[in-house]
Design a protein around this motif. Structure first.
Motif, PDB file in Angstrom:
ATOM      1  N   GLU A  90       0.848  -1.191   0.000  1.00 11.81           N
ATOM      2  CA  GLU A  90       0.000   0.000   0.000  1.00 11.81           C
ATOM      3  C   GLU A  90       0.881   1.237   0.000  1.00 11.81           C
ATOM      4  OE1 GLU A  90      -2.001   0.785   3.782  1.00 11.81           O
ATOM      5  OE2 GLU A  90      -0.657  -0.662   4.711  1.00 11.81           O
ATOM      6  N   ASN A  91       0.300   2.358  -0.372  1.00  9.83           N
ATOM      7  CA  ASN A  91       1.025   3.612  -0.342  1.00  9.83           C
ATOM      8  C   ASN A  91       1.118   4.113   1.089  1.00  9.83           C
ATOM      9  OD1 ASN A  91       2.392   5.804  -1.411  1.00  9.83           O
ATOM     10  ND2 ASN A  91       0.915   6.064  -3.062  1.00  9.83           N
ATOM     11  N   LEU A  92       2.215   4.772   1.432  1.00  6.18           N
ATOM     12  CA  LEU A  92       2.414   5.318   2.760  1.00  6.18           C
ATOM     13  C   LEU A  92       2.292   6.827   2.742  1.00  6.18           C
ATOM     14  CD1 LEU A  92       5.559   3.274   3.896  1.00  6.18           C
ATOM     15  CD2 LEU A  92       3.154   2.743   4.282  1.00  6.18           C
ATOM     16  N   THR A  93       1.933   7.395   3.875  1.00  7.41           N
ATOM     17  CA  THR A  93       1.935   8.850   4.003  1.00  7.41           C
ATOM     18  C   THR A  93       3.378   9.329   4.071  1.00  7.41           C
ATOM     19  OG1 THR A  93       1.945   8.842   6.407  1.00  7.41           O
ATOM     20  CG2 THR A  93      -0.229   8.750   5.312  1.00  7.41           C
ATOM     21  N   GLU A  94       3.567  10.624   3.928  1.00  5.75           N
ATOM     22  CA  GLU A  94       4.916  11.178   4.017  1.00  5.75           C
ATOM     23  C   GLU A  94       5.525  10.886   5.394  1.00  5.75           C
ATOM     24  OE1 GLU A  94       7.007  15.506   3.539  1.00  5.75           O
ATOM     25  OE2 GLU A  94       5.374  14.997   2.162  1.00  5.75           O
ATOM     26  N   GLU A  95       4.722  10.971   6.445  1.00  2.00           N
ATOM     27  CA  GLU A  95       5.204  10.661   7.794  1.00  2.00           C
ATOM     28  C   GLU A  95       5.589   9.183   7.918  1.00  2.00           C
ATOM     29  OE1 GLU A  95       6.518  10.789  11.610  1.00  2.00           O
ATOM     30  OE2 GLU A  95       6.233  12.434  10.200  1.00  2.00           O
ATOM     31  N   ASP A  96       4.777   8.290   7.344  1.00  4.41           N
ATOM     32  CA  ASP A  96       5.110   6.859   7.371  1.00  4.41           C
ATOM     33  C   ASP A  96       6.394   6.584   6.609  1.00  4.41           C
ATOM     34  OD1 ASP A  96       2.837   6.321   8.874  1.00  4.41           O
ATOM     35  OD2 ASP A  96       1.624   5.813   7.101  1.00  4.41           O
ATOM     36  N   ASN A  97       6.601   7.269   5.485  1.00  8.09           N
ATOM     37  CA  ASN A  97       7.859   7.138   4.743  1.00  8.09           C
ATOM     38  C   ASN A  97       9.047   7.477   5.644  1.00  8.09           C
ATOM     39  OD1 ASN A  97       6.591   6.453   2.353  1.00  8.09           O
ATOM     40  ND2 ASN A  97       6.776   8.483   1.439  1.00  8.09           N
ATOM     41  N   ARG A  98       8.936   8.588   6.375  1.00 12.29           N
ATOM     42  CA  ARG A  98      10.012   8.984   7.280  1.00 12.29           C
ATOM     43  C   ARG A  98      10.224   7.946   8.385  1.00 12.29           C
ATOM     44  NH1 ARG A  98       7.574  13.851   7.347  1.00 12.29           N
ATOM     45  NH2 ARG A  98       8.435  15.363   5.934  1.00 12.29           N
ATOM     46  N   GLN A  99       9.122   7.438   8.935  1.00 10.78           N
ATOM     47  CA  GLN A  99       9.220   6.443   9.995  1.00 10.78           C
ATOM     48  C   GLN A  99       9.935   5.177   9.499  1.00 10.78           C
ATOM     49  OE1 GLN A  99       8.104   6.615  13.339  1.00 10.78           O
ATOM     50  NE2 GLN A  99       7.941   8.793  12.874  1.00 10.78           N
ATOM     51  N   LEU A 100       9.613   4.739   8.281  1.00 11.76           N
ATOM     52  CA  LEU A 100      10.269   3.563   7.712  1.00 11.76           C
ATOM     53  C   LEU A 100      11.756   3.844   7.509  1.00 11.76           C
ATOM     54  CD1 LEU A 100      10.092   0.698   6.649  1.00 11.76           C
ATOM     55  CD2 LEU A 100       9.347   1.616   4.443  1.00 11.76           C
ATOM     56  N   TYR A 101      12.079   5.028   7.028  1.00 11.84           N
ATOM     57  CA  TYR A 101      13.481   5.414   6.876  1.00 11.84           C
ATOM     58  C   TYR A 101      14.200   5.398   8.226  1.00 11.84           C
ATOM     59  CZ  TYR A 101      17.522   8.434   6.770  1.00 11.84           C
ATOM     60  OH  TYR A 101      18.783   8.936   6.952  1.00 11.84           O
ATOM     61  N   TYR A 102      13.592   6.006   9.259  1.00 11.09           N
ATOM     62  CA  TYR A 102      14.223   6.050  10.579  1.00 11.09           C
ATOM     63  C   TYR A 102      14.432   4.645  11.150  1.00 11.09           C
ATOM     64  CZ  TYR A 102      13.415  11.087  10.606  1.00 11.09           C
ATOM     65  OH  TYR A 102      13.423  12.422  10.297  1.00 11.09           O
ATOM     66  N   LEU A 103      13.505   3.746  10.866  1.00 11.89           N
ATOM     67  CA  LEU A 103      13.653   2.373  11.325  1.00 11.89           C
ATOM     68  C   LEU A 103      14.865   1.713  10.659  1.00 11.89           C
ATOM     69  CD1 LEU A 103      12.484   0.093  13.051  1.00 11.89           C
ATOM     70  CD2 LEU A 103      11.077  -0.537  11.100  1.00 11.89           C
ATOM     71  N   LEU A 104      15.001   1.881   9.345  1.00 13.91           N
ATOM     72  CA  LEU A 104      16.169   1.336   8.640  1.00 13.91           C
ATOM     73  C   LEU A 104      17.456   1.995   9.142  1.00 13.91           C
ATOM     74  CD1 LEU A 104      14.785   1.024   5.026  1.00 13.91           C
ATOM     75  CD2 LEU A 104      15.545  -0.843   6.481  1.00 13.91           C
ATOM     76  N   GLN A 105      17.399   3.297   9.384  1.00 15.22           N
ATOM     77  CA  GLN A 105      18.577   4.010   9.882  1.00 15.22           C
ATOM     78  C   GLN A 105      18.977   3.483  11.264  1.00 15.22           C
ATOM     79  OE1 GLN A 105      18.193   8.295  10.044  1.00 15.22           O
ATOM     80  NE2 GLN A 105      19.862   8.438  11.489  1.00 15.22           N
ATOM     81  N   SER A 106      18.008   3.171  12.107  1.00 14.61           N
ATOM     82  CA  SER A 106      18.331   2.646  13.441  1.00 14.61           C
ATOM     83  C   SER A 106      19.005   1.276  13.357  1.00 14.61           C
ATOM     84  CB  SER A 106      17.074   2.576  14.315  1.00 14.61           C
ATOM     85  OG  SER A 106      16.236   1.515  13.925  1.00 14.61           O
ATOM     86  N   LYS A 107      18.719   0.496  12.306  1.00  9.44           N
ATOM     87  CA  LYS A 107      19.323  -0.831  12.130  1.00  9.44           C
ATOM     88  C   LYS A 107      20.651  -0.783  11.383  1.00  9.44           C
ATOM     89  CE  LYS A 107      15.840  -3.349  13.691  1.00  9.44           C
ATOM     90  NZ  LYS A 107      15.936  -4.227  14.833  1.00  9.44           N
ATOM     91  N   HIS A 108      20.807   0.180  10.450  1.00 14.08           N
ATOM     92  CA  HIS A 108      21.951   0.158   9.540  1.00 14.08           C
ATOM     93  C   HIS A 108      22.797   1.425   9.559  1.00 14.08           C
ATOM     94  CE1 HIS A 108      20.206  -3.491   7.974  1.00 14.08           C
ATOM     95  NE2 HIS A 108      19.059  -2.856   7.821  1.00 14.08           N
ATOM     96  N   GLY A 109      22.467   2.379  10.424  1.00 10.20           N
ATOM     97  CA  GLY A 109      23.228   3.623  10.494  1.00 10.20           C
ATOM     98  C   GLY A 109      22.799   4.596   9.408  1.00 10.20           C
ATOM     99  N   PHE A 110      23.546   5.672   9.268  1.00  9.04           N
ATOM    100  CA  PHE A 110      23.217   6.671   8.263  1.00  9.04           C
ATOM    101  C   PHE A 110      23.509   6.138   6.863  1.00  9.04           C
ATOM    102  CE2 PHE A 110      23.638   9.332  12.017  1.00  9.04           C
ATOM    103  CZ  PHE A 110      22.501  10.120  11.900  1.00  9.04           C
ATOM    104  N   PRO A 111      22.650   6.444   5.898  1.00  2.18           N
ATOM    105  CA  PRO A 111      22.871   5.939   4.542  1.00  2.18           C
ATOM    106  C   PRO A 111      24.035   6.641   3.857  1.00  2.18           C
ATOM    107  CG  PRO A 111      21.005   7.443   4.554  1.00  2.18           C
ATOM    108  CD  PRO A 111      21.446   7.273   5.990  1.00  2.18           C
ATOM    109  N   THR A 112      24.618   5.964   2.873  1.00  5.24           N
ATOM    110  CA  THR A 112      25.682   6.567   2.078  1.00  5.24           C
ATOM    111  C   THR A 112      25.092   7.516   1.042  1.00  5.24           C
ATOM    112  OG1 THR A 112      25.642   4.582   0.703  1.00  5.24           O
ATOM    113  CG2 THR A 112      27.352   4.716   2.383  1.00  5.24           C
TER     114      THR A 112
END
Length: 178
Positions: A90-112
């Motif tokens: 499903e499509n995510l809201t802009e806030e959900d997009n950020r939340q998914l990004y922050y979750l990945l960042q918490s697992k893998h650090g800052f992106p290159t």
């Protein structure tokens, strides 16, 4: 002593071509290793509707929203596991997009490649040497492709996965679920 050393070195060298990744699968697993681990994950409830190389997976975001994915795995009967494609259902809201990004960042650090909007999608890339994680989230509702997370082996890891014949190594305990 020499024989024991050679055996130990050969066993350790086989494992250098492995890399633990999404849900504790490993790049380089054989199809039989993949399917056994996937069946264990399905029994434990971490994945659903396992159908060969396809299954469903959900992630709970920090804001408690559940995000659902269809997952396709690149692993075939006579090959090694080299990639995962997690496609949003499903499509995510802009806030959900950020939340998914922050979750990945918490697992893998800052992106290159930082998380930013390009045209109609948000994009971030984590280059991890021999593997890469790419997050791509669409920002419009005119398509059925809402976004995806891609994990893949690249560089020398991918080449070595294709060359090495690995042995069965049993069940892998999952400790990196989202």
């Amino acid at each position: 002593f020499l024989i024991v050393s050679i055996i130990t070195i050969s066993l350790l060298s086989c494992n250098t071509y492995r890399k633990k990744t999404f849900l504790d699968f490993e790049f380089g697993m054989s199809y039989s290793e993949y399917i056994q681990h996937a069946k264990d994950l399905e029994k434990s409830g971490l994945i659903k509707n396992l159908n060969g190389r396809d299954f469903e997976y959900s992630i709970q975001l920090p804001n408690n929203k559940i995000v659902y994915f269809n997952v396709r795995v690149n692993v075939f009967q006579m090959a090694r596991l080299t990639a995962f494609f997690l496609r949003l259902q499903e499509n995510l809201t802009e806030e959900d997009n950020r939340q998914l990004y922050y979750l990945l960042q918490s697992k893998h650090g800052f992106p290159t490649q930082k998380f930013e909007k390009n045209d109609n999608y948000w994009n971030a890339v984590w280059d991890q040497g021999n593997s890469e994680i790419k997050l791509k989230l669409l920002d419009y509702y005119e398509t059925l492709n809402f976004g995806e997370i891609i994990y893949w082996a690249n560089g020398s890891l991918y080449d070595n996965i294709l060359e090495i014949d690995k042995k069965e190594n049993g069940i892998i305990d999952v400790d990196n679920k989202y």
